[in-house]
Design an enzyme around this catalytic site. Structure first.
Site, PDB file in Angstrom:
ATOM      1  N   GLU A   1     -14.641   7.670  -1.964  1.00  0.00           N
ATOM      2  CA  GLU A   1     -13.286   8.693  -1.551  1.00  0.00           C
ATOM      3  C   GLU A   1     -12.003   8.228  -2.270  1.00  0.00           C
ATOM      4  O   GLU A   1     -11.140   9.165  -2.599  1.00  0.00           O
ATOM      5  CB  GLU A   1     -12.868   8.403   0.168  1.00  0.00           C
TER       6      GLU A   1
ATOM      7  N   PHE B   1     -15.976   6.419  17.488  1.00  0.00           N
ATOM      8  CA  PHE B   1     -16.443   5.992  16.183  1.00  0.00           C
ATOM      9  C   PHE B   1     -15.891   6.640  15.106  1.00  0.00           C
ATOM     10  O   PHE B   1     -15.583   7.958  15.046  1.00  0.00           O
ATOM     11  CB  PHE B   1     -18.261   6.454  16.247  1.00  0.00           C
ATOM     12  N   GLN B   2     -15.581   5.973  14.025  1.00  0.00           N
ATOM     13  CA  GLN B   2     -15.049   6.521  12.634  1.00  0.00           C
ATOM     14  C   GLN B   2     -13.744   7.108  12.967  1.00  0.00           C
ATOM     15  O   GLN B   2     -13.440   8.026  12.267  1.00  0.00           O
ATOM     16  CB  GLN B   2     -15.831   7.481  11.912  1.00  0.00           C
TER      17      GLN B   2
ATOM     18  N   LYS C   1     -12.330  17.477  14.755  1.00  0.00           N
ATOM     19  CA  LYS C   1     -13.572  17.894  14.630  1.00  0.00           C
ATOM     20  C   LYS C   1     -13.677  19.188  15.305  1.00  0.00           C
ATOM     21  O   LYS C   1     -14.364  20.395  14.953  1.00  0.00           O
ATOM     22  CB  LYS C   1     -15.062  17.214  14.646  1.00  0.00           C
TER      23      LYS C   1
ATOM     24  N   MET D   1      -3.913  -8.413 -18.853  1.00  0.00           N
ATOM     25  CA  MET D   1      -2.578  -8.586 -18.464  1.00  0.00           C
ATOM     26  C   MET D   1      -2.084  -9.697 -17.678  1.00  0.00           C
ATOM     27  O   MET D   1      -1.110 -10.329 -17.562  1.00  0.00           O
ATOM     28  CB  MET D   1      -1.934  -7.323 -17.886  1.00  0.00           C
TER      29      MET D   1
END
Lengths: 603, 170
Positions: A70, A132-133, A182, A501
């Site tokens: 993502e 969940f999630q 949802k 760097m």
């Protein structure tokens, strides 16, 4: 502040006061995105966005690009936005989908890139239950977005999506999150807009600058003996016309111009008035000119600490004019004498008009002594380096890359570190929207997905991710995306086997204790590319560099190039930690340790 | 950034859309950018329930105060930001409930001082009082300080609410 309310809107949804179509939330989302002209969505599916993915499956107006992580979706959307000027759209699931996108959102916030991120959320009645999630996405993303929404009422969806695009793209652009439970995606409601269009009830950026301030600014520039223009990413955000107006005005007043890292391409790098990038790894002439100028015109630039160096020693004697669309950018780090809150393009247009109206061209002091001083600084040839027959110098590899891509209107992205600074110094951009880099947040792993976004926007253009071997590994899973969509992205890894760097700073400030900055256990990049069905090239011999670059550019498809460069090359010029602009180091200078702990604390 | 200039206290009024999360946006801005909050009050202020007024008392240098206002102003649900301290004179009031327990002379003394401060007694038992006191922050500070020696148990304060003087409003 209020607890989550879970009053279902089903009763209202059944009313049929007008002929508004009854759609599910997911259908509304697709419809609103289509209305807004969205062509591409970068995303990754998951449980909490299944209804939206089902609608995506059923249509063919909006193209979905499946990334492999993502974070990459957000950076790809940034790359798309930065090259096209249109907002990039991201679609991710709840919980880890949203949290993985957070780095990309923060990156977009700091660089003012318009992206709209749709996140799935658990059903309304589950919010707050550690479902969940589930993650508190609006809570997590509040400080890393320009604005965010949790949609609790399905009927509000069309307005919220339109408003999110308005907020994301107007004023100082930035990322906006829309969190979508949802059950809202499933619930049906009439698709109706409340009629509020064009103008937002509270968010109304000021586009035209104050006339008196603009006149004062023009007059100050007309009196200046040592003027300079310092422009940043805001010019790019203001659209290509703003870049043209910037060039017109700069030529009109005859002043030297320097660009920030984010502003490269706004003014043609090949023009004689261009001094190169300024700041920590900016050119000798740009930093000295900024330090010694008497009038500075800052446009769409925010006096970032990488630009100013030590603030109290920054351009001490100058009258500072700042044009910015965001009031909070004014007087944040450096006190400004003439602030102008405006769209960069509109302000420049007005400045040009005033310049002509007042006939300032005639009364302007002679700038020849100023230019003579600048020419003197230029003789330092601050970007020069010691070439070698035995090993490819990183600077050399970019000079050759710039040479062979000249005239091809290529788009370059970078990761973060030495290679990024060298790319900024050596590639030379004559047009805006061709340079994608993570300036504010400094996100390693930005470049590859950003290149994907750019390539999706312009399938036929040459898109090159200038990378380092360490940064590349931060999002190298995106080779899968490149392979799947057959994107001809070229990945140019300047492999020095160090987080260069970090290693440079350790050598300069920590007595060379190279703590964990060596890239141990590197993969065989050619084999890695081949595992994805991508062409891999390795080059180590300076005599074969040109041939390898040409092979990469001319290959019809993606290429991963492992360009083995000198391992211990430092990036110069450099304004050391805690130093002023005119205390720059060049290659070959004897480098002392920072003066004190205060200087060491400046990252 | 190194601080230059003197630090001053400012009372800032913010009119916001009364929507979920707006207070978190404001307080998050202060904590995220390291600004100081001396007090913050918020409540709905219009009969339709769509707008709230936040009064925040903060302190900082001129540049910091300017930043605070600019940062507040660019939050999407913010309608208006006003710095009452620089816009003119204003009235600021804080309310406190102060519980004091004691008996004998200390109890009488507490009551006497409460009377002097024009505090109202809103609860009383044989050995305790709750005083309700409205006034400037300084007045309440002074009252609480006096009560400290007279059996102060606990204090609840609202923080400042403020309006500019004169006929105009935000």
């Amino acid at each position: 502040m209020t607890a989550t309310t879970t009053i279902p809107a089903t009763g209202r949804a059944k009313e049929k006061a007008d002929d508004a179509p009854i759609l599910s939330g997911a259908q509304m989302i697709l419809r609103a995105l289509t209305e807004l002209g969205v062509e591409v969505v970068f995303g990754y599916p998951g449980g909490a966005v299944l209804p939206i993915y089902d609608e995506i499956f059923k249509q063919d107006k909006i193209k979905h690009i499946l990334v492999r992580h993502e974070q990459a979706a957000a950076h790809a959307a940034e790359g798309y936005a930065r090259t096209t000027g249109k907002p990039g759209v991201v679609l991710v699931t709840s919980g880890p989908g949203a949290t993985n996108a957070v780095t990309g959102l923060t990156d977009a916030l700091l660089d003012s890139i318009p992206i709209i991120c749709l996140t799935g959320q658990v059903a309304r009645h589950l919010i707050g239950n550690d479902a969940f999630q589930e993650a508190d996405t609006v809570g997590i993303t509040r400080p890393c977005t320009k604005h965010n929404y949790l949609v609790k009422d399905t009927e509000r969806l069309p307005d919220i999506i339109h408003e999110a695009f308005y907020v994301g793209t107007n004023g100082r652009p930035g990322p906006v999150v829309i969190d979508l439970p949802k059950d809202v995606q499933i619930e049906k409601a009439p698709y109706r807009r409340s009629g509020q269009r064009g103008e937002h009830r509270t968010y109304r950026p000021q586009l035209d600058g104050d006339e008196l301030a603009l006149r004062e600014a023009a007059a100050a520039l007309a009196r200046a003996e040592r003027p300079i223009v310092y422009s940043g990413g805001g010019i790019i955000n203001a659209g290509p016309e703003a870049s043209e107006l910037l060039a017109e005005f700069t030529r009109l007043i005859g002043a030297p111009i320097t660009n920030t890292l984010m502003g490269l391409g706004a003014y043609p790098a090949s023009d004689k008035q261009f001094l190169g990038m300024l700041g920590m790894h900016g050119t000798w002439e740009a930093n000295h000119a900024m330090h010694d100028c008497d009038v500075m015109l800052a446009v769409g630039a925010r006096f970032d600490d990488r630009v100013t160096g030590r603030v109290d020693a920054f351009s001490p004697g100058s009258t500072k004019i700042q044009v910015d669309i965001d009031l909070s950018s004014i007087n944040k780090n450096v006190p400004v004498d003439i602030p102008i809150i405006a769209d960069a393009g509109r302000a420049l247009k007005r400045l040009i008009e005033i310049w002509h109206e007042e006939g300032y061209a005639k009364s302007q002091p002679d700038l020849a002594p100023w230019w003579a001083q600048i020419e003197h600084w230029r003789t330092k040839k601050c970007l020069s380096y010691k070439d070698s027959d035995e090993v490819i110098l990183p600077q050399k590899s970019l000079e050759r890359l710039a040479h062979f891509t000249k005239g091809k209107d290529a788009i370059f992205s970078t990761e973060v570190g030495q290679h990024q600074m060298w790319a900024a110094q050596f590639l030379g951009f004559d047009k805006p929207n061709r340079w994608l880099t993570s300036g504010g947040l400094g996100t390693m792993g930005y470049g590859l997905p950003a290149a994907i976004g750019a390539q999706i926007a312009y399938p036929d253009r040459l898109v090159i991710d200038v990378s380092g071997e360490a940064s590349f590994q931060m999002n190298m899973q995106e080779l899968g995306t490149i392979a799947q969509y057959e994107l001809p992205v070229k990945i140019f890894i300047m492999n020095n086997e160090y987080m260069g760097m970090v290693r440079q700073w350790q050598d300069l400030s920590y007595d060379g204790r190279r703590s964990h900055s060596y890239s141990e256990s590197l993969p065989d990049f050619v084999k890695l590319a081949e595992a994805y069905g991508i062409k891999g090239i390795v080059v180590e011999d300076p005599a074969k560099l040109d041939e390898a670059i040409l092979e990469m550019i001319n290959h019809d498809g993606p290429v991963l190039m492992d360009c083995r460069v000198a391992k211990i090359e430092n990036c110069f010029p450099m304004v050391p930690a805690g130093a002023a602009h005119n205390e720059m180091l060049l290659a070959g200078d004897v480098i002392g340790k920072p003066k004190d702990d205060d200087a060491l604390a400046v990252v | 950034m190194k601080e230059i200039g003197t630090i001053a206290r400012h009372t800032i009024s913010v009119i916001v859309d009364n929507e979920a999360g707006v207070l978190a946006r404001v307080t998050g801005l202060f904590s995220g950018r390291g600004y100081n909050i001396e007090s913050l009050t918020v409540a709905e202020v219009d009969h339709t329930g769509t707008r709230s007024r936040i009064t925040v008392v903060t302190s900082g240098t001129r540049m910091v105060i300017e930043q605070i206002k600019a940062q507040l102003d660019r939050l999407v649900p913010v309608h208006k930001v006003a710095d009452l301290t620089i816009d003119g004179t204003f009235v600021s009031r804080d309310m406190a409930l102060v519980k004091v327990s004691g008996s004998g002379e200390r109890r009488v003394e507490a009551l006497r001082i409460a009377d002097t401060f024009r505090a109202r007694t809103v609860d009383a038992s044989v050995n305790s009082f709750i005083f309700e006191l409205t006034g400037s922050t300084e007045k309440i500070d002074a009252f609480v300080e006096l009560m400290a020696d007279l059996g102060l148990v606990e204090v609840a304060r609202t923080g400042a609410v403020a309006l500019s003087r004169g006929p105009s409003g935000l």
